[in-house]
Write a protein that holds these residues in place. Structure first.
Motif, PDB file in Angstrom:
ATOM      1  N   UNK A   1       0.846  -1.191   0.000  1.00 38.89           N
ATOM      2  CA  UNK A   1       0.000   0.000   0.000  1.00 38.89           C
ATOM      3  C   UNK A   1       0.880   1.239   0.000  1.00 38.89           C
ATOM      4  N   UNK A   2       0.618   2.126  -0.931  1.00 38.03           N
ATOM      5  CA  UNK A   2       1.398   3.351  -1.037  1.00 38.03           C
ATOM      6  C   UNK A   2       0.604   4.569  -0.606  1.00 38.03           C
TER       7      UNK A   2
ATOM      8  N   UNK B   1     -10.345   9.555   2.124  1.00 40.52           N
ATOM      9  CA  UNK B   1     -11.560   9.878   1.380  1.00 40.52           C
ATOM     10  C   UNK B   1     -12.701   8.944   1.796  1.00 40.52           C
ATOM     11  N   UNK B   2     -12.407   7.663   1.915  1.00 38.53           N
ATOM     12  CA  UNK B   2     -13.421   6.693   2.335  1.00 38.53           C
ATOM     13  C   UNK B   2     -13.960   6.990   3.726  1.00 38.53           C
ATOM     14  N   UNK B   3     -13.072   7.384   4.630  1.00 39.58           N
ATOM     15  CA  UNK B   3     -13.505   7.750   5.986  1.00 39.58           C
ATOM     16  C   UNK B   3     -14.432   8.966   5.952  1.00 39.58           C
ATOM     17  N   UNK B   4     -14.074   9.947   5.124  1.00 39.17           N
ATOM     18  CA  UNK B   4     -14.927  11.137   4.984  1.00 39.17           C
ATOM     19  C   UNK B   4     -16.296  10.755   4.427  1.00 39.17           C
TER      20      UNK B   4
ATOM     21  N   UNK C   1      -4.518   8.184   0.862  1.00 33.02           N
ATOM     22  CA  UNK C   1      -5.468   9.212   0.408  1.00 33.02           C
ATOM     23  C   UNK C   1      -6.857   8.604   0.200  1.00 33.02           C
ATOM     24  N   UNK C   2      -6.890   7.401  -0.335  1.00 35.27           N
ATOM     25  CA  UNK C   2      -8.168   6.724  -0.575  1.00 35.27           C
ATOM     26  C   UNK C   2      -8.859   6.398   0.745  1.00 35.27           C
TER      27      UNK C   2
END
Length: 143
Positions: A70-71, A80-83, A76-77
């Motif tokens: 995982x980079x 975004x998913x948490x948001x 960032x993903x």
């Protein structure tokens, strides 16, 4: 019940939605943003799409590296998913998206879409591939 599929990128988010029977994924649109750090309008548009299609789950493409590590894009993903989860109250499922952009580009090439026009559609088609992969998984796990 419908499921939303998202291909999250630094400048765009490809959006797809399932049919009500959870068999097929269809492209909806590409949400573009002016800056990678500007997510408020992007999230607001996704919330509108969720309401319009009566979505109850989100599948978010998870950009692992080819060697399964995982980079930075994964971080960032996840952010975004948490948001998305906080704002919508919906479950966010992370789905391996390796090679979906390649598959989307190849698919457009096979249908004769010119190279200069492919970039305009690649994120939406990648979202379709992400969501369709998840729908196929659901179908196979029910069998």
């Amino acid at each position: 019940m419908r499921i939303l599929g998202l291909d999250f990128g630094s400048k765009t988010v490809g959006v797809a939605v399932s049919d009500e029977l959870l068999i097929t994924a269809q492209g909806v649109e590409i949400v573009r943003r002016k800056s990678p750090s500007k997510l408020r309008q992007t999230l607001a548009r996704i919330e509108e799409i969720i309401a319009e299609y009566k979505v109850d789950r989100i599948v978010l493409g998870y950009p692992k590296n080819m060697n399964n590590t995982e980079g930075e894009r994964c971080e960032k993903t996840k952010e975004f998913g948490d948001m998305l989860a906080r704002r919508t109250g919906l479950e966010v499922i992370y789905w391996d998206e390796r090679l979906t952009t390649v598959a989307a580009d190849r698919s457009m090439m096979e249908t004769g879409i010119r190279r200069e026009n492919r970039k305009e559609f690649v994120d939406e088609i990648a979202a379709i591939f992400i969501l369709q992969g998840y729908l196929d998984y659901l179908s196979n796990s029910r069998s």
